[in-house]
Design a protein around this motif. Sequence first.
Motif, PDB file in Angstrom:
ATOM      1  N   HIS A 104       0.878  -1.169   0.000  1.00  0.00           N
ATOM      2  CA  HIS A 104       0.000   0.000   0.000  1.00  0.00           C
ATOM      3  C   HIS A 104       0.918   1.222   0.000  1.00  0.00           C
ATOM      4  O   HIS A 104       1.588   1.502   0.997  1.00  0.00           O
ATOM      5  CB  HIS A 104      -0.889  -0.001   1.239  1.00  0.00           C
ATOM      6  N   SER A 105       0.927   1.941  -1.098  1.00  0.00           N
ATOM      7  CA  SER A 105       1.929   2.999  -1.243  1.00  0.00           C
ATOM      8  C   SER A 105       1.658   4.218  -0.373  1.00  0.00           C
ATOM      9  O   SER A 105       2.460   5.152  -0.355  1.00  0.00           O
ATOM     10  CB  SER A 105       2.059   3.427  -2.708  1.00  0.00           C
ATOM     11  N   ASP A 106       0.533   4.218   0.371  1.00  0.00           N
ATOM     12  CA  ASP A 106       0.322   5.318   1.309  1.00  0.00           C
ATOM     13  C   ASP A 106       0.944   5.023   2.670  1.00  0.00           C
ATOM     14  O   ASP A 106       0.746   5.769   3.622  1.00  0.00           O
ATOM     15  CB  ASP A 106      -1.166   5.645   1.458  1.00  0.00           C
ATOM     16  N   ASN A 107       1.713   3.942   2.749  1.00  0.00           N
ATOM     17  CA  ASN A 107       2.504   3.662   3.949  1.00  0.00           C
ATOM     18  C   ASN A 107       3.891   4.284   3.799  1.00  0.00           C
ATOM     19  O   ASN A 107       4.554   4.087   2.774  1.00  0.00           O
ATOM     20  CB  ASN A 107       2.668   2.155   4.163  1.00  0.00           C
ATOM     21  N   TYR A 108       4.309   5.003   4.806  1.00  0.00           N
ATOM     22  CA  TYR A 108       5.667   5.540   4.842  1.00  0.00           C
ATOM     23  C   TYR A 108       6.472   4.599   5.727  1.00  0.00           C
ATOM     24  O   TYR A 108       6.280   4.547   6.945  1.00  0.00           O
ATOM     25  CB  TYR A 108       5.661   6.961   5.410  1.00  0.00           C
ATOM     26  N   CYS A 109       7.351   3.826   5.102  1.00  0.00           N
ATOM     27  CA  CYS A 109       8.052   2.741   5.789  1.00  0.00           C
ATOM     28  C   CYS A 109       9.557   2.940   5.690  1.00  0.00           C
ATOM     29  O   CYS A 109      10.111   2.975   4.588  1.00  0.00           O
ATOM     30  CB  CYS A 109       7.654   1.408   5.147  1.00  0.00           C
ATOM     31  N   ILE A 110      10.224   3.046   6.831  1.00  0.00           N
ATOM     32  CA  ILE A 110      11.663   3.306   6.849  1.00  0.00           C
ATOM     33  C   ILE A 110      12.478   2.024   6.729  1.00  0.00           C
ATOM     34  O   ILE A 110      13.646   2.048   6.366  1.00  0.00           O
ATOM     35  CB  ILE A 110      12.050   4.068   8.143  1.00  0.00           C
ATOM     36  N   ASP A 111      11.883   0.894   6.991  1.00  0.00           N
ATOM     37  CA  ASP A 111      12.573  -0.392   6.889  1.00  0.00           C
ATOM     38  C   ASP A 111      13.158  -0.577   5.487  1.00  0.00           C
ATOM     39  O   ASP A 111      12.502  -0.271   4.488  1.00  0.00           O
ATOM     40  CB  ASP A 111      11.581  -1.519   7.185  1.00  0.00           C
ATOM     41  N   SER A 112      14.372  -1.093   5.385  1.00  0.00           N
ATOM     42  CA  SER A 112      15.020  -1.269   4.078  1.00  0.00           C
ATOM     43  C   SER A 112      14.396  -2.398   3.263  1.00  0.00           C
ATOM     44  O   SER A 112      14.610  -2.495   2.057  1.00  0.00           O
ATOM     45  CB  SER A 112      16.510  -1.562   4.260  1.00  0.00           C
ATOM     46  N   LEU A 113      13.654  -3.287   3.928  1.00  0.00           N
ATOM     47  CA  LEU A 113      12.980  -4.454   3.327  1.00  0.00           C
ATOM     48  C   LEU A 113      13.897  -5.652   3.104  1.00  0.00           C
ATOM     49  O   LEU A 113      13.425  -6.727   2.739  1.00  0.00           O
ATOM     50  CB  LEU A 113      12.293  -4.097   1.996  1.00  0.00           C
ATOM     51  N   LYS A 114      15.182  -5.506   3.316  1.00  0.00           N
ATOM     52  CA  LYS A 114      16.116  -6.616   3.082  1.00  0.00           C
ATOM     53  C   LYS A 114      15.844  -7.786   4.023  1.00  0.00           C
ATOM     54  O   LYS A 114      15.786  -8.941   3.609  1.00  0.00           O
ATOM     55  CB  LYS A 114      17.561  -6.134   3.240  1.00  0.00           C
ATOM     56  N   LYS A 115      15.670  -7.508   5.315  1.00  0.00           N
ATOM     57  CA  LYS A 115      15.399  -8.567   6.282  1.00  0.00           C
ATOM     58  C   LYS A 115      13.997  -9.141   6.091  1.00  0.00           C
ATOM     59  O   LYS A 115      13.751 -10.310   6.375  1.00  0.00           O
ATOM     60  CB  LYS A 115      15.575  -8.039   7.707  1.00  0.00           C
ATOM     61  N   PHE A 116      13.098  -8.318   5.607  1.00  0.00           N
ATOM     62  CA  PHE A 116      11.745  -8.756   5.286  1.00  0.00           C
ATOM     63  C   PHE A 116      11.796  -9.845   4.206  1.00  0.00           C
ATOM     64  O   PHE A 116      11.188 -10.914   4.344  1.00  0.00           O
ATOM     65  CB  PHE A 116      10.955  -7.544   4.797  1.00  0.00           C
ATOM     66  N   ILE A 117      12.538  -9.587   3.154  1.00  0.00           N
ATOM     67  CA  ILE A 117      12.689 -10.563   2.067  1.00  0.00           C
ATOM     68  C   ILE A 117      13.385 -11.821   2.565  1.00  0.00           C
ATOM     69  O   ILE A 117      12.987 -12.946   2.245  1.00  0.00           O
ATOM     70  CB  ILE A 117      13.456  -9.930   0.894  1.00  0.00           C
ATOM     71  N   SER A 118      14.416 -11.640   3.377  1.00  0.00           N
ATOM     72  CA  SER A 118      15.147 -12.782   3.932  1.00  0.00           C
ATOM     73  C   SER A 118      14.234 -13.647   4.791  1.00  0.00           C
ATOM     74  O   SER A 118      14.280 -14.878   4.729  1.00  0.00           O
ATOM     75  CB  SER A 118      16.337 -12.281   4.760  1.00  0.00           C
ATOM     76  N   SER A 119      13.371 -13.013   5.593  1.00  0.00           N
ATOM     77  CA  SER A 119      12.426 -13.750   6.434  1.00  0.00           C
ATOM     78  C   SER A 119      11.455 -14.558   5.587  1.00  0.00           C
ATOM     79  O   SER A 119      11.124 -15.702   5.920  1.00  0.00           O
ATOM     80  CB  SER A 119      11.645 -12.777   7.327  1.00  0.00           C
ATOM     81  N   HIS A 120      11.003 -13.967   4.500  1.00  0.00           N
ATOM     82  CA  HIS A 120      10.071 -14.675   3.604  1.00  0.00           C
ATOM     83  C   HIS A 120      10.725 -15.936   3.037  1.00  0.00           C
ATOM     84  O   HIS A 120      10.085 -16.990   2.957  1.00  0.00           O
ATOM     85  CB  HIS A 120       9.645 -13.745   2.470  1.00  0.00           C
ATOM     86  N   ARG A 121      11.971 -15.821   2.673  1.00  0.00           N
ATOM     87  CA  ARG A 121      12.672 -16.969   2.090  1.00  0.00           C
ATOM     88  C   ARG A 121      12.902 -18.079   3.114  1.00  0.00           C
ATOM     89  O   ARG A 121      13.052 -19.247   2.743  1.00  0.00           O
ATOM     90  CB  ARG A 121      13.994 -16.503   1.484  1.00  0.00           C
ATOM     91  N   LYS A 122      12.902 -17.721   4.392  1.00  0.00           N
ATOM     92  CA  LYS A 122      13.123 -18.707   5.456  1.00  0.00           C
ATOM     93  C   LYS A 122      11.826 -19.088   6.175  1.00  0.00           C
ATOM     94  O   LYS A 122      11.863 -19.742   7.210  1.00  0.00           O
ATOM     95  CB  LYS A 122      14.118 -18.132   6.478  1.00  0.00           C
ATOM     96  N   ARG A 123      10.685 -18.703   5.623  1.00  0.00           N
ATOM     97  CA  ARG A 123       9.395 -18.937   6.269  1.00  0.00           C
ATOM     98  C   ARG A 123       9.111 -20.435   6.414  1.00  0.00           C
ATOM     99  O   ARG A 123       9.643 -21.246   5.658  1.00  0.00           O
ATOM    100  CB  ARG A 123       8.278 -18.264   5.461  1.00  0.00           C
TER     101      ARG A 123
END
Length: 229
Positions: A104-123
Amino acid sequence: MKAILLSAGYGTRLMPYTKNTPKCLMKINNKPLLEFWIEKLLKIGFTSILINLHYKKEKVLKFISKSKYKKFLEASVEDKLLGTAQTLITNYDFYKSSDVMLIHSDNYCIDSLKKFISSHRKRPKKCLMTMMTFKTDEPKNCGILKISKNGVVIKIYEKKKKVYGNIANGAIYILSKKFLKLIKNKSCRDFSTEVLPKFVGRIFTYHTTHPLIDIGTKKNYKLAKKIKV
């Protein structure tokens, strides 16, 4: 992996700011929020980003056409608002061979998303998607989550008057190819209320400790503008 930036909404709670400017082009630190997201995604390796449009679509199309990143962008114009779930389903051909980050592009998110992607791959194997979560000060305005010890959503309380906690759905997801195949022929409009409840027990989570603000209200928009990156 590809990305979809949901950017079609009216931004009614931000009026009169959004009377002439679509919410996705509202500026934070002199940069349109849409550009903020595009740069964030390109920085971590995304090369294919779809942006859905409806309200003030001409202004967003103009923004895309003049963007230095336009070769990475694709517009999906909606003559009438499809809803978050139907937008995802309608654009299946865009991502059919890939996992997708739905934002949702109306979210202002400071997280780089790198760990988010890594978590998804290890789900866990049973999980078909990964949801970003955050700690909210306004639980009645959010989808509040009950999460198991291994990070799986086991209950969703969607904008309830009763407070069930303060860990909320951040409305940023990574969706697996298997999940996308399961919903491609479904008939539904809203992702949060019509899709997510059917996958409780199969949604992994990544919790961000960085600021994550839905700028959809004047209060939150002003708050986001005060954050120093």
